[in-house]
Design a protein around this motif. Structure first.
Motif, PDB file in Angstrom:
ATOM      1  N   ASN A 229      56.432  35.968  27.477  1.00 59.87           N
ATOM      2  CA  ASN A 229      56.685  36.054  28.241  1.00 59.87           C
ATOM      3  C   ASN A 229      58.017  36.256  28.487  1.00 59.87           C
ATOM      4  OD1 ASN A 229      54.808  37.067  29.577  1.00 59.87           O
ATOM      5  ND2 ASN A 229      54.363  35.177  30.749  1.00 59.87           N
TER       6      ASN A 229
ATOM      7  N   ILE B 100      60.694  37.655  28.814  1.00 58.93           N
ATOM      8  CA  ILE B 100      60.923  39.064  29.930  1.00 58.93           C
ATOM      9  C   ILE B 100      61.413  37.466  31.491  1.00 58.93           C
ATOM     10  CG2 ILE B 100      58.841  39.000  31.677  1.00 58.93           C
ATOM     11  CD1 ILE B 100      61.226  41.757  30.875  1.00 58.93           C
ATOM     12  N   HIS B 101      61.076  36.282  31.236  1.00 58.70           N
ATOM     13  CA  HIS B 101      61.340  35.787  32.247  1.00 58.70           C
ATOM     14  C   HIS B 101      62.925  35.129  32.022  1.00 58.70           C
ATOM     15  CE1 HIS B 101      57.699  34.641  33.501  1.00 58.70           C
ATOM     16  NE2 HIS B 101      57.580  33.829  32.879  1.00 58.70           N
TER      17      HIS B 101
ATOM     18  N   PHE C 191      65.306  37.309  29.679  1.00 57.04           N
ATOM     19  CA  PHE C 191      65.680  38.035  29.538  1.00 57.04           C
ATOM     20  C   PHE C 191      66.547  38.924  30.569  1.00 57.04           C
ATOM     21  CE2 PHE C 191      63.952  39.410  24.965  1.00 57.04           C
ATOM     22  CZ  PHE C 191      64.383  37.871  24.311  1.00 57.04           C
ATOM     23  N   ASP C 192      65.471  38.846  31.510  1.00 52.71           N
ATOM     24  CA  ASP C 192      65.925  39.601  33.271  1.00 52.71           C
ATOM     25  C   ASP C 192      66.535  38.327  34.526  1.00 52.71           C
ATOM     26  OD1 ASP C 192      64.532  41.332  33.451  1.00 52.71           O
ATOM     27  OD2 ASP C 192      62.680  40.993  33.853  1.00 52.71           O
TER      28      ASP C 192
ATOM     29  N   LYS D 192      70.173  39.232  32.274  1.00 55.30           N
ATOM     30  CA  LYS D 192      70.360  40.945  33.168  1.00 55.30           C
ATOM     31  C   LYS D 192      70.525  40.689  34.590  1.00 55.30           C
ATOM     32  CE  LYS D 192      68.191  45.552  33.594  1.00 55.30           C
ATOM     33  NZ  LYS D 192      66.614  45.843  33.214  1.00 55.30           N
ATOM     34  N   TYR D 193      69.934  40.169  35.158  1.00 50.02           N
ATOM     35  CA  TYR D 193      70.097  39.918  36.965  1.00 50.02           C
ATOM     36  C   TYR D 193      70.899  39.231  37.373  1.00 50.02           C
ATOM     37  CZ  TYR D 193      65.974  43.142  37.027  1.00 50.02           C
ATOM     38  OH  TYR D 193      65.120  44.294  36.529  1.00 50.02           O
TER      39      TYR D 193
ATOM     40  N   ASN E 148      74.079  39.263  35.025  1.00 52.67           N
ATOM     41  CA  ASN E 148      74.975  39.310  34.109  1.00 52.67           C
ATOM     42  C   ASN E 148      76.107  39.839  34.775  1.00 52.67           C
ATOM     43  OD1 ASN E 148      76.229  40.315  31.729  1.00 52.67           O
ATOM     44  ND2 ASN E 148      76.504  42.114  32.787  1.00 52.67           N
TER      45      ASN E 148
ATOM     46  N   LYS F 142      70.325  35.986  23.582  1.00 56.13           N
ATOM     47  CA  LYS F 142      68.692  36.257  22.606  1.00 56.13           C
ATOM     48  C   LYS F 142      69.050  35.572  22.033  1.00 56.13           C
ATOM     49  CE  LYS F 142      68.737  40.358  26.536  1.00 56.13           C
ATOM     50  NZ  LYS F 142      68.391  41.741  26.420  1.00 56.13           N
TER      51      LYS F 142
END
Length: 294
Positions: A228, A230-231, A233-234, A237-238, A240, A275
């Protein structure tokens, strides 16, 4: 894939060989999972929480009969809709069983290691450990070692601050003790260590955000086994604009969840940089986990 992969069977049991406790005049006993691998087996306690390793889940004989019936329906080929949604005990049983099955798949297929029952509890403890907990102790040691080296200090404050370090505390609490000297440039940190601090605080901000959403902090299992990513990375991203814009970050009120962690040492690089640091952390944790399998 491990060539000698053995058949894995998991069943819940009521462990009446252990001391029970009376609840409303009825004797109850701790629930365990019996994990069978080939000709060997082990028993795993069902805890009320992965954090509370001394609080077992109990059931009476009558209650456990219902749990067993639900377990059989849950594992039947024609399983459609659960009728046990209100029983937290059954949810804990199925959750641990799923974790064990996924761990067997992870070790056998991805790591190409033979899945063993020996040391299984220790490996589960590793997987239940929050991601930031792995970096806390390491960062405490790195910062402490830097401070006690007198040639790194511009003043005598660093050795005094090092003497206040408490290695049982999270990193940010120890870092807070040098915050004033850091801001006033009395204490300087090397670029590599600064980048690691930035990354650590990003992880902590992510975990703090999850706590505000009434979710458990992310364990290593989420990232290593379930993939996961995505935890993180999101999260980058959100957030940023807030996390990577110093002017915006400095405008945050103290009550803002990111202010506590990120404002003092804001990210100095772009998203891709952190990342890559995250990927390095996962590779290091994978190597540490493999040592448990040896």
């Amino acid at each position: 894939m491990s060539k000698d992969r053995e058949n894995l069977t998991i069943v819940p049991i009521l462990n009446q060989s252990l001391k029970g406790k009376e609840v409303d005049g009825v004797m109850t006993y701790p629930i365990y999972l019996r994990v069978i691998l080939g000709q060997k087996n082990t028993h795993l306690p069902i805890y009320l929480s992965s954090r509370d390793k001394d609080v077992n889940t109990y059931a009476s004989e009558e209650e456990f009969e219902s749990i067993k019936a639900n377990w059989e329906r849950y594992n039947s080929p024609d399983f459609v809709e659960p009728n046990y949604a209100g029983d937290i005990r059954f949810q804990l049983i199925t959750k641990l069983a799923t974790v064990v099955r996924n761990l067997e798949q992870y070790e056998s297929v991805e790591l190409n290691q033979k899945f063993k029952l020996k040391g299984l509890r220790r490996r589960l403890d590793f997987m239940y450990t929050h991601l930031v907990s792995f970096v806390d102790q390491e960062m405490n040691e790195k910062l402490y070692n830097y401070l006690v080296d007198e040639k790194n200090a511009k003043s005598g404050n660093s050795s005094f601050i090092a003497s206040l370090f408490d290695f049982s505390l999270p990193f940010e609490q120890n870092f807070d003790r040098l915050a004033w000297g850091y801001q006033e440039a009395e204490i300087t940190l090397p670029e590599e260590l600064t980048k690691e601090i930035e990354f650590t605080f990003l992880l902590k901000a992510m975990e703090y955000e999850s706590a505000l959403s009434f979710r458990d902090a992310y364990p290593a299992y989420d990232f290593l086994v379930l993939k996961n990513s995505i935890h993180f990375f999101d999260f980058l991203k959100y957030n940023n604009k807030t996390l990577f814009d110093t002017k915006q970050l400095l405008k945050l009120p103290l009550a803002h969840p990111f202010s506590r962690y990120v404002s003092l040492v804001p990210p100095s690089e772009d998203v891709v940089f952190y990342k890559n640091m995250y990927e390095k952390l996962l590779r290091r944790l994978t190597d540490e986990y493999k040592k448990l399998l040896a």
